[in-house]
Design an enzyme around this catalytic site. Structure first.
Site, PDB file in Angstrom:
ATOM      1  N   GLU A 137       0.971  -1.332   0.094  1.00  0.00           N
ATOM      2  CA  GLU A 137      -0.086  -0.054  -0.040  1.00  0.00           C
ATOM      3  C   GLU A 137       0.839   1.207  -0.035  1.00  0.00           C
ATOM      4  O   GLU A 137       0.638   2.268  -0.557  1.00  0.00           O
ATOM      5  CB  GLU A 137      -0.993  -0.006   1.199  1.00  0.00           C
ATOM      6  CG  GLU A 137      -1.879   1.143   1.335  1.00  0.00           C
ATOM      7  CD  GLU A 137      -2.830   1.370   2.322  1.00  0.00           C
ATOM      8  OE1 GLU A 137      -3.228   2.308   2.949  1.00  0.00           O
ATOM      9  OE2 GLU A 137      -3.262   0.189   2.885  1.00  0.00           O
ATOM     10  N   CYS A 175      -8.379   2.863   8.172  1.00  0.00           N
ATOM     11  CA  CYS A 175      -9.806   2.439   7.576  1.00  0.00           C
ATOM     12  C   CYS A 175     -10.802   1.875   8.696  1.00  0.00           C
ATOM     13  O   CYS A 175     -10.207   1.700   9.879  1.00  0.00           O
ATOM     14  CB  CYS A 175      -9.542   1.299   6.543  1.00  0.00           C
ATOM     15  SG  CYS A 175      -9.539  -0.340   7.119  1.00  0.00           S
TER      16      CYS A 175
END
Length: 319
Positions: free
Chosen positions: A134, A202
């Site tokens: 990521e 998240c």
């Protein structure tokens, strides 16, 4: 275990746990692509960081590769949930690959923030772990403007061009508490540090950490089901220890459980990372029941109802 024979043994099962909306979407993307285009479908990197999920998709005809140059021209490729740098997309186009982008929408949000702040000539401090897919993908959006900060200890080495034009972003799967500490360290050095428009960690990472914090203080041992390369799963082990569990262990499946861990335990906490299918948790609970921990109480810390649309390339039926 003999000295615990008179003690009530129980399991506290964290909720929410396991699959998040982004993982569910990515796994479905590979399955639907296989159904629509037929095998093989190529997947760049692990679609999600769980070896059991990868193995099951391989049985269906998915072929996992490290880079697009390993994929025959004209084939179908799925990009993993962790996101990609723009160069990867360009290479896929050059090789005439039919690309399906399963990047989690929350990762895409961070990419968009990086592009926006780079366009306004800000220095971007990306909080995350070096080498994580990521982080590599996000950095690729603006490599000349992004510096990686790997934890609070990395803040001291950061230099920027203009302290009034510096913003922080983060990898989505980090420890919430460590990210707060890192931001505090950065703000001490750069008082005008700009926050992102919304929290980058998240919802699923935060919720799973909140849930493990609820069970850890009541647990002698916490078992986190997840693979070692799953950032959010590794963070759950750290959070469990910080929240009061005497010990916490990461296991890929029930086969990795060591009975010796529970010699002095009466209460075992169980949770799982965001890329873990529920059947692996069921296997762990079965193993614990066989060891005398058959009483399971589910502790729900947060209600979770998030869902995401399939990747755009799969939303319309094939002509």
């Amino acid at each position: 275990m003999e000295d615990m024979s008179e003690t009530h043994r129980r399991v506290l099962l964290a909720k929410p746990r396991g699959y998040c909306a982004g993982v569910d979407r990515a796994v479905q993307a590979v399955e639907i692509a296989l159904g629509r285009f037929g095998a093989p479908v190529y997947v760049r990197k692990q679609i999600v960081h769980n070896k059991h999920v990868v193995s099951e998709l391989e049985k269906l005809g998915a072929i996992f590769v490290e880079e697009t140059d390993e994929v025959p021209e004209g084939s179908v490729i799925v990009f993993s949930a962790h996101g990609i740098a723009p160069q990867v997309r360009e290479e896929a186009a050059r090789r005439r690959l039919t690309a399906i982008d399963a990047t989690c929408p929350l990762v895409t949000k961070v990419h968009n923030e990086a592009k926006r702040f780079a366009a306004t000539d800000h220095d971007i401090l990306l909080i995350g772990h070096e080498g994580h897919e990521e982080v590599v993908g996000t950095t690729g959006e603006a490599p000349a403007r992004i510096q990686l900060v790997d934890g609070p200890g990395g803040a001291g080495d950061v230099e920027v061009r203009d302290p009034a034009k510096v913003v922080w972003l983060s990898q989505t799967t980090l420890s919430v508490d460590e990210t707060v500490q890192t931001v505090a360290a950065l703000r001490e050095k750069f008082p005008q540090l700009i926050d992102p428009p919304s929290d980058d960690i998240c919802y699923a990472t935060q919720n799973r950490q909140t849930a493990v914090k609820a069970i850890a203080p009541l647990s002698d041992v916490v078992i986190v089901v997840g693979s070692p390369n799953s950032s959010n799963s590794v963070r759950l082990v750290e959070v469990a220890k910080d929240a009061g569990a005497r010990a916490a262990y990461l296991v890929d499946d029930a086969g990795e459980i060591d009975q010796a861990w529970f010699r002095e335990a009466a209460t075992i906490g169980v949770t799982s990372g965001a890329s873990v299918p529920e059947e692996l948790v069921a296997g762990v609970l079965g193993k614990l029941a066989a060891l005398g921990f058959a009483d399971v109480e589910e502790i729900e810390a947060v209600k979770e109802r998030m869902s995401f649309q399939l990747p755009r390339e799969l939303r319309t039926p094939r002509p």
